[in-house]
Scaffold this motif. Structure first.
Motif, PDB file in Angstrom:
ATOM      1  N   ASP A   1      -8.852  12.713  -8.526  1.00  0.00           N
ATOM      2  CA  ASP A   1      -7.538  12.849  -9.097  1.00  0.00           C
ATOM      3  C   ASP A   1      -7.088  11.584  -9.334  1.00  0.00           C
ATOM      4  OD1 ASP A   1      -7.274  15.682  -8.549  1.00  0.00           O
ATOM      5  OD2 ASP A   1      -6.174  15.543  -6.495  1.00  0.00           O
ATOM      6  N   ILE A   2      -7.433  10.459  -8.804  1.00  0.00           N
ATOM      7  CA  ILE A   2      -6.991   9.178  -9.079  1.00  0.00           C
ATOM      8  C   ILE A   2      -7.323   8.948 -10.577  1.00  0.00           C
ATOM      9  CG2 ILE A   2      -7.033   6.606  -8.445  1.00  0.00           C
ATOM     10  CD1 ILE A   2      -7.721   7.380  -5.820  1.00  0.00           C
ATOM     11  N   GLU A   3      -8.475   9.350 -11.021  1.00  0.00           N
ATOM     12  CA  GLU A   3      -9.173   8.885 -12.339  1.00  0.00           C
ATOM     13  C   GLU A   3      -8.383   9.755 -13.375  1.00  0.00           C
ATOM     14  OE1 GLU A   3     -11.144   6.666 -13.111  1.00  0.00           O
ATOM     15  OE2 GLU A   3     -11.571   6.115 -10.929  1.00  0.00           O
ATOM     16  N   GLU A   4      -7.880  10.964 -12.987  1.00  0.00           N
ATOM     17  CA  GLU A   4      -7.345  11.815 -13.774  1.00  0.00           C
ATOM     18  C   GLU A   4      -5.782  11.805 -14.056  1.00  0.00           C
ATOM     19  OE1 GLU A   4      -6.704  16.794 -14.575  1.00  0.00           O
ATOM     20  OE2 GLU A   4      -8.323  16.046 -12.853  1.00  0.00           O
ATOM     21  N   LYS A   5      -5.263  11.464 -12.931  1.00  0.00           N
ATOM     22  CA  LYS A   5      -3.603  11.495 -12.993  1.00  0.00           C
ATOM     23  C   LYS A   5      -3.163  10.191 -12.730  1.00  0.00           C
ATOM     24  CE  LYS A   5      -3.825  16.255 -10.837  1.00  0.00           C
ATOM     25  NZ  LYS A   5      -3.262  16.829  -9.778  1.00  0.00           N
ATOM     26  N   ASP A   6      -3.927   8.990 -12.618  1.00  0.00           N
ATOM     27  CA  ASP A   6      -3.285   7.744 -12.307  1.00  0.00           C
ATOM     28  C   ASP A   6      -3.335   7.005 -13.462  1.00  0.00           C
ATOM     29  OD1 ASP A   6      -1.729   6.257 -10.582  1.00  0.00           O
ATOM     30  OD2 ASP A   6      -3.404   5.090 -10.021  1.00  0.00           O
ATOM     31  N   LYS A   7      -3.853   7.487 -14.604  1.00  0.00           N
ATOM     32  CA  LYS A   7      -3.932   6.601 -15.606  1.00  0.00           C
ATOM     33  C   LYS A   7      -2.547   6.059 -16.181  1.00  0.00           C
ATOM     34  CE  LYS A   7      -8.020   8.978 -17.672  1.00  0.00           C
ATOM     35  NZ  LYS A   7      -8.509   9.721 -18.592  1.00  0.00           N
ATOM     36  N   PRO A   8      -2.463   4.968 -17.108  1.00  0.00           N
ATOM     37  CA  PRO A   8      -1.188   4.476 -17.514  1.00  0.00           C
ATOM     38  C   PRO A   8      -0.705   5.444 -18.395  1.00  0.00           C
ATOM     39  CG  PRO A   8      -2.888   3.020 -18.099  1.00  0.00           C
ATOM     40  CD  PRO A   8      -3.442   4.080 -17.148  1.00  0.00           C
ATOM     41  N   PRO A   9       0.525   5.670 -18.667  1.00  0.00           N
ATOM     42  CA  PRO A   9       1.272   6.577 -19.766  1.00  0.00           C
ATOM     43  C   PRO A   9       0.965   6.067 -21.268  1.00  0.00           C
ATOM     44  CG  PRO A   9       2.663   5.567 -18.791  1.00  0.00           C
ATOM     45  CD  PRO A   9       1.604   5.245 -18.098  1.00  0.00           C
ATOM     46  N   ILE A  10       0.300   7.107 -22.032  1.00  0.00           N
ATOM     47  CA  ILE A  10       0.260   6.636 -23.431  1.00  0.00           C
ATOM     48  C   ILE A  10       1.723   6.492 -24.077  1.00  0.00           C
ATOM     49  CG2 ILE A  10      -0.500   7.244 -25.895  1.00  0.00           C
ATOM     50  CD1 ILE A  10      -2.424   9.462 -24.130  1.00  0.00           C
ATOM     51  N   LYS A  11       1.812   5.201 -24.997  1.00  0.00           N
ATOM     52  CA  LYS A  11       3.156   4.999 -25.399  1.00  0.00           C
ATOM     53  C   LYS A  11       3.289   5.619 -26.580  1.00  0.00           C
ATOM     54  CE  LYS A  11       2.951   0.078 -23.834  1.00  0.00           C
ATOM     55  NZ  LYS A  11       2.875  -1.475 -24.232  1.00  0.00           N
ATOM     56  N   LYS A  12       4.532   6.273 -26.609  1.00  0.00           N
ATOM     57  CA  LYS A  12       5.002   7.231 -27.761  1.00  0.00           C
ATOM     58  C   LYS A  12       5.742   6.242 -28.847  1.00  0.00           C
ATOM     59  CE  LYS A  12       5.215  11.295 -25.151  1.00  0.00           C
ATOM     60  NZ  LYS A  12       6.390  12.303 -24.771  1.00  0.00           N
TER      61      LYS A  12
ATOM     62  N   ILE B   1       0.844  -1.146  -0.045  1.00  0.00           N
ATOM     63  CA  ILE B   1      -0.189  -0.016  -0.110  1.00  0.00           C
ATOM     64  C   ILE B   1       0.825   1.195   0.062  1.00  0.00           C
ATOM     65  CG2 ILE B   1      -1.740   1.370   1.201  1.00  0.00           C
ATOM     66  CD1 ILE B   1      -2.676  -1.616  -0.261  1.00  0.00           C
ATOM     67  N   ASP B   2       2.059   1.305   0.695  1.00  0.00           N
ATOM     68  CA  ASP B   2       2.788   2.180   0.649  1.00  0.00           C
ATOM     69  C   ASP B   2       3.267   2.635  -0.725  1.00  0.00           C
ATOM     70  OD1 ASP B   2       4.608   4.305   2.082  1.00  0.00           O
ATOM     71  OD2 ASP B   2       6.259   3.013   1.683  1.00  0.00           O
ATOM     72  N   GLY B   3       3.602   1.473  -1.462  1.00  0.00           N
ATOM     73  CA  GLY B   3       4.088   1.823  -2.839  1.00  0.00           C
ATOM     74  C   GLY B   3       2.931   2.669  -3.758  1.00  0.00           C
ATOM     75  N   ILE B   4       1.628   2.326  -3.507  1.00  0.00           N
ATOM     76  CA  ILE B   4       0.716   2.806  -4.305  1.00  0.00           C
ATOM     77  C   ILE B   4       0.561   4.144  -3.898  1.00  0.00           C
ATOM     78  CG2 ILE B   4      -2.001   2.831  -4.431  1.00  0.00           C
ATOM     79  CD1 ILE B   4      -1.752   0.049  -4.154  1.00  0.00           C
ATOM     80  N   LEU B   5       0.374   4.612  -2.642  1.00  0.00           N
ATOM     81  CA  LEU B   5       0.330   5.922  -1.710  1.00  0.00           C
ATOM     82  C   LEU B   5       1.363   6.671  -2.278  1.00  0.00           C
ATOM     83  CD1 LEU B   5      -1.444   4.834   1.542  1.00  0.00           C
ATOM     84  CD2 LEU B   5      -2.662   5.799  -0.660  1.00  0.00           C
ATOM     85  N   SER B   6       2.442   6.214  -2.204  1.00  0.00           N
ATOM     86  CA  SER B   6       3.730   7.174  -2.373  1.00  0.00           C
ATOM     87  C   SER B   6       3.763   7.522  -3.954  1.00  0.00           C
ATOM     88  CB  SER B   6       5.105   6.203  -2.158  1.00  0.00           C
ATOM     89  OG  SER B   6       5.144   6.110  -0.844  1.00  0.00           O
ATOM     90  N   SER B   7       3.347   6.578  -4.785  1.00  0.00           N
ATOM     91  CA  SER B   7       3.114   6.946  -6.183  1.00  0.00           C
ATOM     92  C   SER B   7       2.040   8.071  -6.487  1.00  0.00           C
ATOM     93  CB  SER B   7       2.786   5.725  -6.840  1.00  0.00           C
ATOM     94  OG  SER B   7       2.352   6.041  -8.405  1.00  0.00           O
ATOM     95  N   TRP B   8       0.962   7.886  -5.723  1.00  0.00           N
ATOM     96  CA  TRP B   8      -0.198   9.016  -5.820  1.00  0.00           C
ATOM     97  C   TRP B   8       0.662  10.400  -5.239  1.00  0.00           C
ATOM     98  CZ3 TRP B   8      -4.909   6.020  -3.532  1.00  0.00           C
ATOM     99  CH2 TRP B   8      -5.288   5.194  -4.555  1.00  0.00           C
ATOM    100  N   HIS B   9       1.332  10.324  -4.300  1.00  0.00           N
ATOM    101  CA  HIS B   9       1.870  11.537  -3.739  1.00  0.00           C
ATOM    102  C   HIS B   9       2.739  12.236  -4.770  1.00  0.00           C
ATOM    103  CE1 HIS B   9       3.671  14.379  -0.705  1.00  0.00           C
ATOM    104  NE2 HIS B   9       5.018  13.815  -1.016  1.00  0.00           N
ATOM    105  N   GLN B  10       3.435  11.616  -5.307  1.00  0.00           N
ATOM    106  CA  GLN B  10       4.332  12.006  -6.090  1.00  0.00           C
ATOM    107  C   GLN B  10       3.799  12.579  -7.368  1.00  0.00           C
ATOM    108  OE1 GLN B  10       6.949   8.617  -7.126  1.00  0.00           O
ATOM    109  NE2 GLN B  10       8.208   8.666  -5.274  1.00  0.00           N
TER     110      GLN B  10
END
Length: 367
Positions: A300-311, A283-292
């Motif tokens: 914010d989770i729905e908006e900012k925690d999406k997987p990055p689009i592959k370039k 859980i600490d890994g998940i929450l630390s990622s959200w904090h960063q």
């Protein structure tokens, strides 16, 4: 001989069999003794005055020897939850059995307040050495003592274990609450004194805190940090142990450094369902990622925690579109033909041929 039940002047809302008996007394008794108590209690509730029962009736009904019935009443009288009322002084085994109201019994014995630094005095039940031996055969009691030993960083001595069992019986506390009291005293208050912990038990009892749900509701108001530990461990399904010192520091970080709400933390715990072995570190890994990522709310989770689009990896694509050429030292020289057009190359070739033929002709004439 007959059976009667003590009545109380306070309506406490009894069930046919009081829960205190089921939770506290039944686990410590032999199965035969429980059967005798329950059947006798049933007869005591029977309103048909034409039905007369005695110990022989119970023995026949349960298909057990009469001596087992008599031993059962001796056992329950020793525990303080029945009274034997003699009918004939000359007949030792001819007596009435009076079932005491257990709720009323607890109120009478535990009404007097206790100082936090004073020893708890229990009147209704005193744990004997034999009771301690019997209790140690119950798996849940053993688990409780092992957990307490870990919290205290030492083993309880027999007298301390007997006191713990007395708390369970006299305050109608289950082992989970006893464990929490030790944890609260050591981790929150820094106290390892058995008398101090007894005071916590008594205070919780006076506030009606006898189960985990009631404790969590109380701590949510009086002790936010301890409530956090309880809530997070429950959300992760970790119910067989208390958080370690390192886990408590990690949980504190989520709330105090990351400034997450309980709602956000519990959302992170929900994500632990993706793994078969949820843990505080996961859980600490998940929450630390959200904090960063600057995530502070569920939106914010729905908006900012999406997987990055592959370039498109242009370099890789070019590499595979072009055949790879293995260069040698001759490729370091520039090709001269790259400076001329096709017509110029043709003219150069023509002049070279003429010069060649003129040279050959001159050498032939000389001969």
């Amino acid at each position: 001989m007959n059976f009667i039940i003590e009545t109380t002047d306070i309506d406490l809302g009894d069930t046919p069999i009081e829960n205190i008996f089921i939770n506290d007394f039944m686990p410590m008794a032999d199965g035969t003794y429980v059967k005798v108590y329950l059947l006798g209690y049933k007869y005591a509730h029977d309103k048909d005055e034409n039905i007369e029962v005695d110990n022989e009736t119970i023995a026949k009904h349960l298909n057990i020897p009469l001596i087992d019935v008599l031993n059962a009443w001796d056992f329950w009288e020793q525990k303080g939850i029945i009274k034997k009322i003699p009918i004939d002084e000359g007949k030792q085994y001819d007596y009435k059995v009076k079932f005491l109201n257990l709720k009323q019994l607890y109120i009478k014995n535990n009404y007097k307040p206790i100082n936090m630094n004073e020893e708890v005095v229990t009147k209704s039940y005193t744990c004997s050495v034999e009771d301690l031996v019997d209790a140690n055969q119950i798996p849940r009691i053993n688990e409780m003592f092992n957990s307490i030993d870990y919290i205290m960083r030492r083993q309880l001595v027999p007298n301390e274990k007997r006191r713990v069992l007395e708390w369970i019986h006299n305050y109608n506390m289950n082992p989970d609450i006893i464990e929490k009291a030790f944890f609260y005293a050591v981790e929150k208050k820094g106290k390892r004194n058995i008398n101090y912990i007894a005071g916590i038990i008594r205070n919780w009892y006076d506030q009606g805190i006898t189960n985990i749900e009631a404790l969590q509701d109380n701590l949510k108001v009086t002790n936010e940090k301890y409530y956090r530990y309880e809530r997070v461990m429950k959300a992760l399904g970790i119910v067989n142990r208390l958080p370690t010192e390192g886990e408590m520091k990690t949980i504190d970080k989520w709330f105090e450094e990351y400034k997450f709400t309980m709602e956000m933390v519990l959302k992170g715990c929900e994500n632990s369902k993706k793994t078969s072995n949820p843990s505080i570190s996961y859980i600490d890994g998940i929450l630390s990622s959200w904090h960063q990522k600057g995530i502070k709310t569920l939106e914010d989770i729905e908006e900012k925690d999406k997987p990055p689009i592959k370039k498109e990896q242009e370099f890789s694509n070019k590499k595979y579109r072009k055949a790879k050429v293995n260069k040698n030292r001759f490729h370091n020289f520039e090709q001269r033909t790259s400076k001329y057009t096709a017509d110029q190359l043709e003219e150069i070739a023509r002049r070279k041929r003429e010069e060649y033929y003129s040279k050959i002709k001159g050498e032939y004439n000389d001969v």
